[in-house]
Design a protein around this motif. Structure first.
Motif, PDB file in Angstrom:
ATOM      1  N   LYS A  26      29.647  17.597 -15.865  1.00 57.64           N
ATOM      2  CA  LYS A  26      29.944  19.025 -16.035  1.00 57.64           C
ATOM      3  C   LYS A  26      30.866  19.215 -17.228  1.00 57.64           C
ATOM      4  O   LYS A  26      31.403  18.257 -17.792  1.00 57.64           O
ATOM      5  CB  LYS A  26      30.583  19.605 -14.776  1.00 57.64           C
ATOM      6  N   HIS A  27      31.061  20.485 -17.600  1.00 60.52           N
ATOM      7  CA  HIS A  27      31.976  20.877 -18.670  1.00 60.52           C
ATOM      8  C   HIS A  27      32.989  21.860 -18.072  1.00 60.52           C
ATOM      9  O   HIS A  27      32.744  23.064 -18.055  1.00 60.52           O
ATOM     10  CB  HIS A  27      31.220  21.564 -19.818  1.00 60.52           C
ATOM     11  N   PRO A  28      34.129  21.366 -17.552  1.00 58.83           N
ATOM     12  CA  PRO A  28      35.080  22.286 -16.906  1.00 58.83           C
ATOM     13  C   PRO A  28      35.713  23.279 -17.868  1.00 58.83           C
ATOM     14  O   PRO A  28      36.007  24.402 -17.495  1.00 58.83           O
ATOM     15  CB  PRO A  28      36.125  21.343 -16.313  1.00 58.83           C
ATOM     16  N   ARG A  29      35.922  22.865 -19.108  1.00 56.08           N
ATOM     17  CA  ARG A  29      36.506  23.758 -20.112  1.00 56.08           C
ATOM     18  C   ARG A  29      35.813  23.525 -21.442  1.00 56.08           C
ATOM     19  O   ARG A  29      35.163  22.499 -21.655  1.00 56.08           O
ATOM     20  CB  ARG A  29      38.013  23.519 -20.256  1.00 56.08           C
TER      21      ARG A  29
ATOM     22  N   GLU B 227      35.532  20.041 -23.346  1.00 59.90           N
ATOM     23  CA  GLU B 227      35.852  18.953 -22.418  1.00 59.90           C
ATOM     24  C   GLU B 227      34.614  18.609 -21.607  1.00 59.90           C
ATOM     25  O   GLU B 227      33.857  19.492 -21.203  1.00 59.90           O
ATOM     26  CB  GLU B 227      36.983  19.366 -21.481  1.00 59.90           C
ATOM     27  N   VAL B 228      34.412  17.313 -21.367  1.00 57.80           N
ATOM     28  CA  VAL B 228      33.264  16.873 -20.577  1.00 57.80           C
ATOM     29  C   VAL B 228      33.754  15.929 -19.489  1.00 57.80           C
ATOM     30  O   VAL B 228      34.775  15.254 -19.641  1.00 57.80           O
ATOM     31  CB  VAL B 228      32.205  16.157 -21.450  1.00 57.80           C
ATOM     32  N   VAL B 229      33.030  15.895 -18.376  1.00 55.73           N
ATOM     33  CA  VAL B 229      33.287  14.956 -17.294  1.00 55.73           C
ATOM     34  C   VAL B 229      32.096  14.009 -17.232  1.00 55.73           C
ATOM     35  O   VAL B 229      30.963  14.433 -16.986  1.00 55.73           O
ATOM     36  CB  VAL B 229      33.468  15.681 -15.951  1.00 55.73           C
ATOM     37  N   LEU B 230      32.356  12.713 -17.476  1.00 54.18           N
ATOM     38  CA  LEU B 230      31.298  11.720 -17.521  1.00 54.18           C
ATOM     39  C   LEU B 230      31.028  11.161 -16.138  1.00 54.18           C
ATOM     40  O   LEU B 230      31.898  11.185 -15.259  1.00 54.18           O
ATOM     41  CB  LEU B 230      31.684  10.583 -18.467  1.00 54.18           C
ATOM     42  N   ASN B 231      29.836  10.614 -15.953  1.00 52.71           N
ATOM     43  CA  ASN B 231      29.552   9.968 -14.676  1.00 52.71           C
ATOM     44  C   ASN B 231      30.214   8.594 -14.623  1.00 52.71           C
ATOM     45  O   ASN B 231      30.798   8.124 -15.602  1.00 52.71           O
ATOM     46  CB  ASN B 231      28.041   9.877 -14.429  1.00 52.71           C
ATOM     47  N   ASP B 232      30.110   7.942 -13.463  1.00 51.59           N
ATOM     48  CA  ASP B 232      30.825   6.672 -13.263  1.00 51.59           C
ATOM     49  C   ASP B 232      30.389   5.598 -14.253  1.00 51.59           C
ATOM     50  O   ASP B 232      31.208   4.832 -14.763  1.00 51.59           O
ATOM     51  CB  ASP B 232      30.589   6.173 -11.830  1.00 51.59           C
ATOM     52  N   ALA B 233      29.080   5.516 -14.525  1.00 49.40           N
ATOM     53  CA  ALA B 233      28.580   4.465 -15.408  1.00 49.40           C
ATOM     54  C   ALA B 233      29.144   4.609 -16.821  1.00 49.40           C
ATOM     55  O   ALA B 233      29.554   3.627 -17.444  1.00 49.40           O
ATOM     56  CB  ALA B 233      27.051   4.488 -15.439  1.00 49.40           C
ATOM     57  N   TYR B 234      29.189   5.843 -17.338  1.00 48.06           N
ATOM     58  CA  TYR B 234      29.723   6.058 -18.678  1.00 48.06           C
ATOM     59  C   TYR B 234      31.223   5.760 -18.721  1.00 48.06           C
ATOM     60  O   TYR B 234      31.733   5.175 -19.676  1.00 48.06           O
ATOM     61  CB  TYR B 234      29.457   7.494 -19.126  1.00 48.06           C
ATOM     62  N   ARG B 235      31.946   6.179 -17.683  1.00 45.62           N
ATOM     63  CA  ARG B 235      33.393   5.918 -17.658  1.00 45.62           C
ATOM     64  C   ARG B 235      33.676   4.423 -17.611  1.00 45.62           C
ATOM     65  O   ARG B 235      34.590   3.928 -18.279  1.00 45.62           O
ATOM     66  CB  ARG B 235      34.031   6.620 -16.457  1.00 45.62           C
ATOM     67  N   GLU B 236      32.904   3.692 -16.805  1.00 46.34           N
ATOM     68  CA  GLU B 236      33.109   2.244 -16.718  1.00 46.34           C
ATOM     69  C   GLU B 236      32.786   1.570 -18.054  1.00 46.34           C
ATOM     70  O   GLU B 236      33.472   0.632 -18.470  1.00 46.34           O
ATOM     71  CB  GLU B 236      32.233   1.664 -15.616  1.00 46.34           C
TER      72      GLU B 236
ATOM     73  N   GLU C  10      28.197  -4.578 -17.276  1.00 48.07           N
ATOM     74  CA  GLU C  10      27.046  -4.615 -16.375  1.00 48.07           C
ATOM     75  C   GLU C  10      26.997  -3.293 -15.605  1.00 48.07           C
ATOM     76  O   GLU C  10      27.985  -2.874 -14.997  1.00 48.07           O
ATOM     77  CB  GLU C  10      27.166  -5.774 -15.392  1.00 48.07           C
ATOM     78  N   ILE C  11      25.853  -2.647 -15.634  1.00 47.11           N
ATOM     79  CA  ILE C  11      25.696  -1.384 -14.922  1.00 47.11           C
ATOM     80  C   ILE C  11      25.804  -1.632 -13.424  1.00 47.11           C
ATOM     81  O   ILE C  11      25.252  -2.597 -12.898  1.00 47.11           O
ATOM     82  CB  ILE C  11      24.343  -0.737 -15.260  1.00 47.11           C
ATOM     83  N   SER C  12      26.529  -0.759 -12.734  1.00 50.07           N
ATOM     84  CA  SER C  12      26.761  -0.926 -11.308  1.00 50.07           C
ATOM     85  C   SER C  12      26.248   0.276 -10.535  1.00 50.07           C
ATOM     86  O   SER C  12      25.935   1.323 -11.098  1.00 50.07           O
ATOM     87  CB  SER C  12      28.256  -1.118 -11.035  1.00 50.07           C
ATOM     88  N   ARG C  13      26.199   0.099  -9.248  1.00 46.31           N
ATOM     89  CA  ARG C  13      25.794   1.168  -8.320  1.00 46.31           C
ATOM     90  C   ARG C  13      26.959   1.446  -7.381  1.00 46.31           C
ATOM     91  O   ARG C  13      27.610   0.518  -6.901  1.00 46.31           O
ATOM     92  CB  ARG C  13      24.570   0.712  -7.534  1.00 46.31           C
ATOM     93  N   TRP C  14      27.241   2.719  -7.126  1.00 48.27           N
ATOM     94  CA  TRP C  14      28.353   3.104  -6.261  1.00 48.27           C
ATOM     95  C   TRP C  14      27.814   3.653  -4.942  1.00 48.27           C
ATOM     96  O   TRP C  14      26.920   4.492  -4.922  1.00 48.27           O
ATOM     97  CB  TRP C  14      29.227   4.154  -6.934  1.00 48.27           C
ATOM     98  N   ILE C  15      28.395   3.175  -3.844  1.00 48.66           N
ATOM     99  CA  ILE C  15      28.121   3.696  -2.513  1.00 48.66           C
ATOM    100  C   ILE C  15      29.437   4.266  -1.996  1.00 48.66           C
ATOM    101  O   ILE C  15      30.408   3.529  -1.796  1.00 48.66           O
ATOM    102  CB  ILE C  15      27.598   2.611  -1.558  1.00 48.66           C
ATOM    103  N   VAL C  16      29.486   5.567  -1.782  1.00 45.45           N
ATOM    104  CA  VAL C  16      30.738   6.255  -1.476  1.00 45.45           C
ATOM    105  C   VAL C  16      30.826   6.534   0.023  1.00 45.45           C
ATOM    106  O   VAL C  16      29.851   6.920   0.664  1.00 45.45           O
ATOM    107  CB  VAL C  16      30.834   7.582  -2.269  1.00 45.45           C
ATOM    108  N   GLY C  17      32.043   6.323   0.567  1.00 42.06           N
ATOM    109  CA  GLY C  17      32.310   6.708   1.952  1.00 42.06           C
ATOM    110  C   GLY C  17      31.753   5.773   2.997  1.00 42.06           C
ATOM    111  O   GLY C  17      31.369   6.207   4.079  1.00 42.06           O
ATOM    112  N   ARG C  18      31.706   4.480   2.730  1.00 40.20           N
ATOM    113  CA  ARG C  18      31.242   3.512   3.727  1.00 40.20           C
ATOM    114  C   ARG C  18      32.418   3.147   4.643  1.00 40.20           C
ATOM    115  O   ARG C  18      33.484   2.759   4.161  1.00 40.20           O
ATOM    116  CB  ARG C  18      30.676   2.272   3.020  1.00 40.20           C
ATOM    117  N   ARG C  19      32.234   3.257   5.957  1.00 42.54           N
ATOM    118  CA  ARG C  19      33.332   3.041   6.902  1.00 42.54           C
ATOM    119  C   ARG C  19      33.493   1.555   7.213  1.00 42.54           C
ATOM    120  O   ARG C  19      32.525   0.827   7.396  1.00 42.54           O
ATOM    121  CB  ARG C  19      33.091   3.822   8.193  1.00 42.54           C
ATOM    122  N   VAL C  20      34.776   1.112   7.291  1.00 43.14           N
ATOM    123  CA  VAL C  20      35.085  -0.274   7.655  1.00 43.14           C
ATOM    124  C   VAL C  20      34.992  -0.402   9.168  1.00 43.14           C
ATOM    125  O   VAL C  20      35.640   0.346   9.910  1.00 43.14           O
ATOM    126  CB  VAL C  20      36.485  -0.677   7.169  1.00 43.14           C
ATOM    127  N   GLN C  21      34.195  -1.349   9.659  1.00 45.41           N
ATOM    128  CA  GLN C  21      33.995  -1.518  11.090  1.00 45.41           C
ATOM    129  C   GLN C  21      35.212  -2.157  11.752  1.00 45.41           C
ATOM    130  O   GLN C  21      36.130  -2.653  11.093  1.00 45.41           O
ATOM    131  CB  GLN C  21      32.749  -2.366  11.340  1.00 45.41           C
TER     132      GLN C  21
END
Length: 262
Positions: free
Chosen positions: A20-23, A26-35, A128-139
């Motif tokens: 997105k472009h909040p202002r 200014e741009v907000v990059l996705n996780d892969a670009y930031r990494e 190395e490009i990665s994959r994110w899995i968000v909100g996985r609960r610890v058993q």
């Protein structure tokens, strides 16, 4: 890769890279670009919408080089990719040695006299490009599940949500952008296996990891009929770990009822 300035990566303003472009400006990059930017200590500055000059000089140069290289290879044939790569490298070397039209020197001479001394080495490991899995609960057993296998997390985070960063070989566990632990991934055909770091588990007999030896020892303390039931549970599954939950569920009845009744 220059030591004196921050390298800039100027991609298109593509939706797969810019969230997105909040202002304005200014741009907000996705996780892969930031990494990618963090790995190479670089700045990613996507070209602005409706501003073709942001990338015009780079794209014009690339187009000119590609046309020059292809023109020299047009009437040649190649049997393998290594032969083609070698021919392209030869043409690129010749292009870099071509004298400038409006100034002294060539691209190669400018690189050797002005730029080479400012170069710094790339990181030892490539990005190395990665994959994110968000909100996985610890058993409750202190592990998270990924692809039907179990990976340990520091026990203080049991019951909490964590994020998984997964590459082709490694699984990393994060909480609030802090890396908690990491594991080598189990093979794609492996299921119901555990990867446990000793440092992730609390100390003491109470927190010792469950295994078939410990489960059978508990069954023996309850009685011979319990041993029979537990053995049949393990005989009914192709992998012993698959029987842990069922065997423990039966054994926990001894906490509510007497061993004789169980």
């Amino acid at each position: 890769w220059f030591g004196g300035t921050v390298p800039r990566i100027v991609p298109d303003n593509l939706k797969t890279g810019v969230i997105k472009h909040p202002r304005e400006g200014e741009v907000v990059l996705n996780d892969a670009y930031r990494e990618l930017a963090a790995h190479y200590s670089a700045a990613v500055l996507p070209g602005r919408p409706r501003s073709p000059k942001d990338k015009a000089s780079v794209e014009n140069t690339v187009s000119h080089v590609a046309t020059w290289v292809i023109a020299g290879l047009r009437h040649r044939s190649f049997g393998t990719l290594p032969e083609l790569r070698a021919a392209i490298r030869e043409r690129m070397n010749a292009y870099n040695r071509e004298p400038f039209q409006k100034r002294a020197g060539s691209r190669l001479s400018v690189f050797e006299t002005e730029e080479k001394a400012l170069l710094r080495p790339l990181p030892s490991a490539p990005f190395e490009i990665s994959r994110w899995i968000v909100g996985r609960r610890v058993q409750k057993n202190g592990h998270v599940v990924w692809e039907k296998n179990f990976y340990s997390v520091p026990y203080a985070h049991i019951g909490q949500g964590v994020d998984l960063r997964i590459t082709s070989q490694v699984l990393e566990v994060y909480r609030n952008h802090e890396r908690l632990t990491s594991h080598l991934l189990l093979g794609e055909h492996v299921v119901n296996e555990y990867r446990t770091n000793d440092g992730d588990q609390p100390q003491g007999e109470k927190y010792r990891e469950w295994d078939t030896v410990r489960i059978r020892a508990w069954a023996e303390r309850v009685g011979p009929n319990m041993v029979t039931v537990v053995n049949r549970i393990f005989e009914a599954v192709p992998v012993e770990e698959q029987g842990f939950d069922a065997a423990l569920a039966v054994l926990r009845l001894s906490r509510r009822y007497s061993s004789e009744r169980v």
